[in-house]
Design an enzyme around this catalytic site. Structure first.
Site, mmCIF file in Angstrom:
data_model
loop_
_atom_site.group_PDB
_atom_site.id
_atom_site.type_symbol
_atom_site.label_atom_id
_atom_site.label_comp_id
_atom_site.label_asym_id
_atom_site.label_seq_id
_atom_site.Cartn_x
_atom_site.Cartn_y
_atom_site.Cartn_z
ATOM 1 N N HIS A 191 0.862 -1.185 0.000
ATOM 2 C CA HIS A 191 0.000 0.000 0.000
ATOM 3 C C HIS A 191 0.901 1.239 0.000
ATOM 4 O O HIS A 191 2.030 1.173 0.499
ATOM 5 C CB HIS A 191 -0.838 -0.054 1.289
ATOM 6 C CG HIS A 191 -1.874 1.007 1.415
ATOM 7 N ND1 HIS A 191 -1.600 2.267 1.880
ATOM 8 C CD2 HIS A 191 -3.196 0.984 1.153
ATOM 9 C CE1 HIS A 191 -2.718 2.975 1.905
ATOM 10 N NE2 HIS A 191 -3.697 2.222 1.464
ATOM 11 N N LYS A 225 -10.330 0.066 11.007
ATOM 12 C CA LYS A 225 -10.571 -1.140 10.196
ATOM 13 C C LYS A 225 -10.942 -2.333 11.078
ATOM 14 O O LYS A 225 -11.194 -3.421 10.578
ATOM 15 C CB LYS A 225 -9.331 -1.476 9.370
ATOM 16 C CG LYS A 225 -9.015 -0.456 8.278
ATOM 17 C CD LYS A 225 -7.974 -0.986 7.336
ATOM 18 C CE LYS A 225 -7.255 0.079 6.552
ATOM 19 N NZ LYS A 225 -8.047 0.698 5.496
ATOM 20 N N ASP A 271 2.968 -4.496 8.115
ATOM 21 C CA ASP A 271 1.793 -3.637 7.962
ATOM 22 C C ASP A 271 0.561 -4.526 8.186
ATOM 23 O O ASP A 271 0.183 -5.311 7.325
ATOM 24 C CB ASP A 271 1.813 -3.027 6.554
ATOM 25 C CG ASP A 271 0.504 -2.341 6.182
ATOM 26 O OD1 ASP A 271 -0.478 -2.447 6.941
ATOM 27 O OD2 ASP A 271 0.454 -1.713 5.103
HETATM 28 N N1 C6P Z 1 -6.365 0.709 2.942
HETATM 29 C C1 C6P Z 1 -8.299 0.399 1.491
HETATM 30 O O1 C6P Z 1 -9.395 0.725 1.041
HETATM 31 P P1 C6P Z 1 -4.796 4.021 7.214
HETATM 32 O O2 C6P Z 1 -5.317 4.883 6.102
HETATM 33 O O3 C6P Z 1 -3.552 4.595 7.847
HETATM 34 O O4 C6P Z 1 -5.824 3.615 8.203
HETATM 35 O O5 C6P Z 1 -4.362 2.632 6.522
HETATM 36 C C2 C6P Z 1 -3.478 2.618 5.443
HETATM 37 C C3 C6P Z 1 -3.299 1.239 4.912
HETATM 38 C C4 C6P Z 1 -2.074 0.628 5.049
HETATM 39 N N2 C6P Z 1 -1.853 -0.622 4.640
HETATM 40 C C5 C6P Z 1 -2.819 -1.345 4.052
HETATM 41 C C6 C6P Z 1 -2.539 -2.745 3.627
HETATM 42 C C7 C6P Z 1 -4.086 -0.788 3.864
HETATM 43 O O6 C6P Z 1 -5.040 -1.502 3.284
HETATM 44 C C8 C6P Z 1 -4.327 0.557 4.272
HETATM 45 C C9 C6P Z 1 -5.645 1.214 4.013
HETATM 46 C C10 C6P Z 1 -7.688 1.215 2.592
HETATM 47 O O7 C6P Z 1 -7.701 -0.587 1.068
HETATM 48 C C11 C6P Z 1 -7.694 2.665 2.258
HETATM 49 S S1 C6P Z 1 -6.674 3.029 0.879
#
Ligand code: C6P
Length: 407
Positions: A122, A226, A200
């Site tokens: 990501h 999440k 991650d």
């Molecule tokens: N993916 C999705 O729709 P944050 O934004 O900090 O809570 O998470 C970031 C993030 C980091 N690693 C992975 C593997 C993720 O899936 C995500 C967030 C969301 O897939 C928003 S792009």
């Protein structure tokens, strides 16, 4: 046996119509919905206990501080950390990774060093390292994916684990492919070579049991929103020995032992990394979310996630003119796909008319999309409150979209 349908009663938001159809919420990888117990914990805090933490010695401040620190202890238990002192509250996965890059990275990396990532990452686990590489002169290398299944080509690992690699940062579950990486094996291989590892866990922490000691990583980052918790709160776990060697992230109140006009002494971890008034309601809501999830059991949730994803992938595979991404085996709770000659955004827009919430786009994995030769995919991502009946609705909606574009 868990009665998954009856758990839906705990989620007020699920019981509504969208465009005259019952809501089918399949955008859980973007953010999860919140059970009543989490909403109540937030309301209770603001109605009864709201005060700043670690400052006053009045009753409300004590209550707020106790609840805040209880959430730290709960978070340690959630991922089997050795100590609550290893839990740093952040805004989410993104901030957790940025913190490591900005502190551990700035202290330990120099020109010629290598940061090893995977092609699945990501943007949150790419951009902070690119910024660090630009500052330090370090280089980034990648474990490649094999193709549309998104599985990593681990035959390349030995040649990538060179003596120059100082950090190996990897996604646990890919948000766009649904691949589950063998993080225990990857961290063990890195550890033998003295390489520091970060996992991650944005897509894993709330979906399967996580034990950071068993994984054997040095850092693990995840987001509260999440895993049924509030937005704006996340956890960065770090091995205590490493945290103690790291410089602070931001400077300000609460992270100091003493301050002079020319010199400051910093607190130990985790407070050294939490400057200023923190998000207080966030950890309190997160605590309630962790209790809620663990009452169901994450092994149980994982089984349900996989059942739904396999069911959806199987039904989608039976359609013509569809390209499905992700692994054949051990798929996490999501399916990415493309309908021939239909833009992913059109799929999502039309699915919305049928009450089905999907996500379309590059899912913040733009380099991976380009590698696979696409700009975007449509994605259905599941959680424990989703049902097979909802997958059936989703499949009917997809069939209608195909008919619409064929006409
Ligand atoms: N993916 C999705 O729709 P944050 O934004 O900090 O809570 O998470 C970031 C993030 C980091 N690693 C992975 C593997 C993720 O899936 C995500 C967030 C969301 O897939 C928003 S792009």
């Amino acid at each position: 046996m868990t009665d998954w349908t009856s758990l839906r009663k705990d989620f007020p938001i699920l019981h509504q119509q969208v465009h005259g159809k019952p809501l089918v919420y399949f955008d859980n990888a973007a953010t999860s919905q919140k059970p009543r117990s989490v909403i109540d914990a937030l309301v209770h805090y603001y109605e009864r206990d709201n005060a700043n933490v670690h400052r006053g010695i009045h009753e409300l401040s004590n209550r707020a501080t106790n609840a805040f620190e209880a959430a730290r202890t709960r978070s340690a238990k959630f991922i089997n950390a050795k100590s609550a002192d290893e839990i740093i509250f952040t805004r989410g996965t993104t901030e957790g990774i940025n913190l490591v890059a900005a502190t551990w990275g700035a202290k330990n990396l120099k020109a010629g060093d290598v940061i090893l990532l995977t092609e699945l990452e990501h943007h949150s686990n790419l951009v902070p390292w690119q910024m660090l590489a630009q500052k330090t002169g370090a280089k980034i290398t990648y474990i490649p994916v094999t193709g549309d299944d998104g599985v990593l080509d681990l035959s390349k690992l030995d040649s990538l684990l060179t003596p120059q690699v100082k950090m190996f940062s990897m996604v646990h579950i890919s948000n766009s492919m649904g691949v589950v990486n063998p993080v225990e094996e990857l961290c063990a291989r890195a550890r033998k070579l003295g390489i520091v590892t970060l996992v991650d866990g944005a897509q894993s922490a709330g979906h399967l049991p996580v034990d950071v000691q068993a994984i054997g990583c040095d850092f693990f980052a995840f987001s509260g929103h999440k895993i049924c918790g509030p937005t704006g709160i996340g956890v960065l776990w770090g091995r205590q020995e490493i945290l103690e060697t790291m410089p602070p992230y931001q400077g300000g109140g609460e992270m100091i032992l003493s301050v002079g006009y020319h010199k400051t002494e910093f607190k130990h971890a985790p407070h050294r990394f939490e400057a200023g008034t923190p998000d207080i309601s966030g950890p309190i809501g997160l605590h309630a979310a962790m209790d809620y999830l663990d009452a169901i059991g994450r092994a149980n949730i994982w089984q349900h996630d996989q059942e739904l994803a396999n069911y959806a992938a199987e039904k989608l595979s039976a359609l013509k003119n569809i390209r499905i991404f992700g692994p054949k085996k051990n798929r996490a709770g999501l399916v990415s796909f493309l309908l021939k000659d239909v833009h992913a955004h059109d799929v999502v827009t039309l699915a919305n008319q049928g009450g089905v919430a999907l996500r379309g786009g590059h899912h913040c994995t733009q380099p991976l999309m380009h590698k696979l030769g696409v700009e975007s995919t449509a994605r259905a991502s599941f959680y424990f409150y989703n049902t097979k009946a909802e997958v059936d609705v989703f499949i009917e909606v997809i069939k209608e979209i195909q008919k619409f574009f064929a006409a």
